[in-house]
Motif scaffolding. Structure first.
Motif, PDB file in Angstrom:
ATOM      1  N   TYR A 117      11.182  32.223  59.934  1.00  0.00           N
ATOM      2  CA  TYR A 117      10.864  33.478  60.602  1.00  0.00           C
ATOM      3  C   TYR A 117       9.546  33.303  61.358  1.00  0.00           C
ATOM      4  O   TYR A 117       8.512  33.820  60.957  1.00  0.00           O
ATOM      5  N   PRO A 118       9.567  32.553  62.441  1.00  0.00           N
ATOM      6  CA  PRO A 118       8.327  32.243  63.173  1.00  0.00           C
ATOM      7  C   PRO A 118       7.545  33.504  63.539  1.00  0.00           C
ATOM      8  O   PRO A 118       8.105  34.454  64.088  1.00  0.00           O
ATOM      9  N   HIS A 124       4.380  39.991  55.480  1.00  0.00           N
ATOM     10  CA  HIS A 124       4.871  41.168  56.206  1.00  0.00           C
ATOM     11  C   HIS A 124       5.960  41.869  55.392  1.00  0.00           C
ATOM     12  O   HIS A 124       5.986  43.099  55.307  1.00  0.00           O
ATOM     13  N   VAL A 125       6.826  41.087  54.780  1.00  0.00           N
ATOM     14  CA  VAL A 125       7.875  41.652  53.942  1.00  0.00           C
ATOM     15  C   VAL A 125       7.255  42.347  52.734  1.00  0.00           C
ATOM     16  O   VAL A 125       7.704  43.422  52.313  1.00  0.00           O
ATOM     17  N   MET A 126       6.208  41.740  52.177  1.00  0.00           N
ATOM     18  CA  MET A 126       5.516  42.340  51.040  1.00  0.00           C
ATOM     19  C   MET A 126       4.914  43.694  51.436  1.00  0.00           C
ATOM     20  O   MET A 126       5.027  44.679  50.702  1.00  0.00           O
ATOM     21  N   TRP A 127       4.285  43.750  52.615  1.00  0.00           N
ATOM     22  CA  TRP A 127       3.693  45.001  53.082  1.00  0.00           C
ATOM     23  C   TRP A 127       4.774  46.061  53.275  1.00  0.00           C
ATOM     24  O   TRP A 127       4.582  47.240  52.956  1.00  0.00           O
ATOM     25  N   ILE A 131       4.591  49.612  51.435  1.00  0.00           N
ATOM     26  CA  ILE A 131       4.549  50.863  52.188  1.00  0.00           C
ATOM     27  C   ILE A 131       5.743  51.737  51.826  1.00  0.00           C
ATOM     28  O   ILE A 131       5.632  52.968  51.732  1.00  0.00           O
ATOM     29  N   GLY A 132       6.898  51.110  51.598  1.00  0.00           N
ATOM     30  CA  GLY A 132       8.056  51.864  51.150  1.00  0.00           C
ATOM     31  C   GLY A 132       7.793  52.563  49.827  1.00  0.00           C
ATOM     32  O   GLY A 132       8.252  53.700  49.602  1.00  0.00           O
ATOM     33  N   THR A 133       7.031  51.910  48.949  1.00  0.00           N
ATOM     34  CA  THR A 133       6.680  52.510  47.656  1.00  0.00           C
ATOM     35  C   THR A 133       5.805  53.745  47.850  1.00  0.00           C
ATOM     36  O   THR A 133       6.020  54.784  47.224  1.00  0.00           O
ATOM     37  N   TYR A 134       4.797  53.622  48.737  1.00  0.00           N
ATOM     38  CA  TYR A 134       3.931  54.771  49.036  1.00  0.00           C
ATOM     39  C   TYR A 134       4.758  55.937  49.572  1.00  0.00           C
ATOM     40  O   TYR A 134       4.568  57.096  49.188  1.00  0.00           O
TER      41      TYR A 134
END
Length: 212
Positions: A117-118, A124-127, A131-134
């Motif tokens: 995934y250049p 980014h996936v972790m963020w 953010i989905g959790t928030y």
């Protein structure tokens, strides 16, 4: 200056110089000669602290990872509502990116290393998940409009933030990244937040950092 302090100062000078070159040219186009010239150091001084250019890059990547962890924990610990914490975390992250070349270089190096995934690092996936959790928490508190999908909003925010960073990095060395992020938040959050939600009164945007 005590020897330990001198050693620390030299290591920081190497990281700063390397970050400026990596941020400007990327890993492959940055030469060790250019880093040494920018830092005003000899090869001997460099190799006392780092075994290679790769080792410096790894140190910068590690540092940006540590800083993002600190930012996340700081906003989580403030005890404010999830949408306000999310807003503050985005804003602080953008401000830090604009002000800190060491952080910017670490982010760029991390992205450049990603395989498959250049330009889109696994962080980014972790963020996106964070953010989905928030947003899910905001929905549980009634702070989102009915029918709003937290995961879809998280994807939208993260995609917009990534695009803003790439464009800002290419055009202004992230100088306008904070403004771009504030624009993203200003357009997205009012479209998904419930009418009764307001940015927490206890939340104040951090002052924009100046210098590295």
């Amino acid at each position: 200056m005590p020897q330990q302090d001198r050693a620390h100062a030299t290591r920081e000078a190497i990281l700063q110089a390397a970050a400026e070159e990596f941020d400007r040219l990327g890993y492959d186009r940055t030469s060790l000669t250019a880093v040494l010239a920018r830092a005003g150091l000899t090869k001997g001084a460099f190799y006392f602290h780092f075994a290679s250019k790769e080792a410096v890059a790894s140190a910068l990547i590690e540092r940006q990872g540590e800083l993002w962890s600190e930012v996340r924990e700081s906003w989580r610990a403030r005890g404010i509502d999830p949408l306000s914490a999310l807003h503050g975390m985005f804003v602080e992250s953008a401000d830090r990116m604009a002000a800190d070349v060491v952080l910017r270089a670490g982010v760029r190096l991390n992205a450049d290393r990603e395989i498959g995934y250049p330009g889109v690092p696994s962080t980014h996936v972790m963020w996106e998940k964070l953010i989905g959790t928030y947003l899910a928490e905001a929905g549980e508190r009634g702070h989102l409009l009915p029918g709003v999908d937290p995961e879809a909003v998280a994807r939208t925010l993260c995609s917009a933030a990534l695009g803003a960073r790439l464009i800002s990095s290419a055009t202004t060395s992230c100088g306008d990244f904070p403004d771009r992020i504030r624009e993203v938040l200003g357009h997205v959050l009012p479209c998904v937040a419930a009418a009764g939600w307001k940015l927490s009164g206890s939340h104040k945007e951090p002052e924009r950092p100046v210098g590295p």
